[in-house]
Design a protein around this motif. Structure first.
Motif, PDB file in Angstrom:
ATOM      1  N   ARG A  31       0.846  -1.197   0.000  1.00 59.57           N
ATOM      2  CA  ARG A  31       0.000   0.000   0.000  1.00 59.57           C
ATOM      3  C   ARG A  31       0.883   1.250   0.000  1.00 59.57           C
ATOM      4  N   GLN A  32       1.983   1.198   0.745  1.00 55.86           N
ATOM      5  CA  GLN A  32       2.888   2.350   0.807  1.00 55.86           C
ATOM      6  C   GLN A  32       3.499   2.632  -0.565  1.00 55.86           C
ATOM      7  N   ASP A  41      -1.059  10.011   0.469  1.00 51.56           N
ATOM      8  CA  ASP A  41      -0.737   9.535   1.798  1.00 51.56           C
ATOM      9  C   ASP A  41      -1.225   8.088   1.938  1.00 51.56           C
ATOM     10  N   TYR A  42      -0.534   7.299   2.732  1.00 44.26           N
ATOM     11  CA  TYR A  42      -0.896   5.898   2.991  1.00 44.26           C
ATOM     12  C   TYR A  42      -2.350   5.778   3.446  1.00 44.26           C
ATOM     13  N   GLU A  43      -2.758   6.604   4.418  1.00 43.71           N
ATOM     14  CA  GLU A  43      -4.122   6.530   4.963  1.00 43.71           C
ATOM     15  C   GLU A  43      -5.171   6.925   3.928  1.00 43.71           C
ATOM     16  N   TYR A  44      -4.813   7.838   3.038  1.00 51.60           N
ATOM     17  CA  TYR A  44      -5.740   8.244   1.976  1.00 51.60           C
ATOM     18  C   TYR A  44      -6.000   7.071   1.032  1.00 51.60           C
ATOM     19  N   LYS A  46      -5.630   3.907   1.822  1.00 48.72           N
ATOM     20  CA  LYS A  46      -6.378   2.930   2.614  1.00 48.72           C
ATOM     21  C   LYS A  46      -7.870   3.278   2.601  1.00 48.72           C
ATOM     22  N   SER A  47      -8.199   4.546   2.769  1.00 45.07           N
ATOM     23  CA  SER A  47      -9.605   4.978   2.749  1.00 45.07           C
ATOM     24  C   SER A  47     -10.257   4.696   1.407  1.00 45.07           C
TER      25      SER A  47
END
Length: 108
Positions: A31-32, A41-44, A46-47
């Motif tokens: 994912r990174q 961004d990683y979290e973006y 992921k979302s």
């Protein structure tokens, strides 16, 4: 999910995001690495993969290329187009359409 988005739109986000995740995991792309290549961004990312955010065309393009999907992820963009009317307007539009067809008649 943003207010006003339809349930169908949310399902489409989840499906397209899930496909990105499946392809990414199948091909061993982290994912990174996907986030870095797409400029997110990683979290973006992921979302988007989890369907909490609408996957962007950029993410679909980068994931398709990195995972060797040969266009199979890009076709998802057709399901990510915004609804012509927000969900809160759907009921109003249906009632309005009926009112227009019934106006001036005694059948309604």
């Amino acid at each position: 999910m943003a207010s006003g988005e339809s349930q169908q739109a949310q399902q489409n986000w989840r499906y397209c995001g899930g496909q990105i995740k499946l392809w990414r995991e199948e091909t061993g792309v982290s994912r990174q690495a996907l986030a870095d290549e797409a400029g997110y961004d990683y979290e973006y990312v992921k979302s988007m993969e989890c369907g909490r955010r609408r996957p962007t065309l950029r993410l679909l393009q980068v994931a398709d290329q990195m995972c060797g999907a040969r266009g199979k992820l890009l076709v998802g963009q057709e399901f990510l187009k915004p609804d012509p009317f927000p969900a809160r307007s759907q009921e109003y539009m249906a009632i309005e359409a009926e009112a227009i067809t019934c106006s001036g008649t005694s059948r309604c």
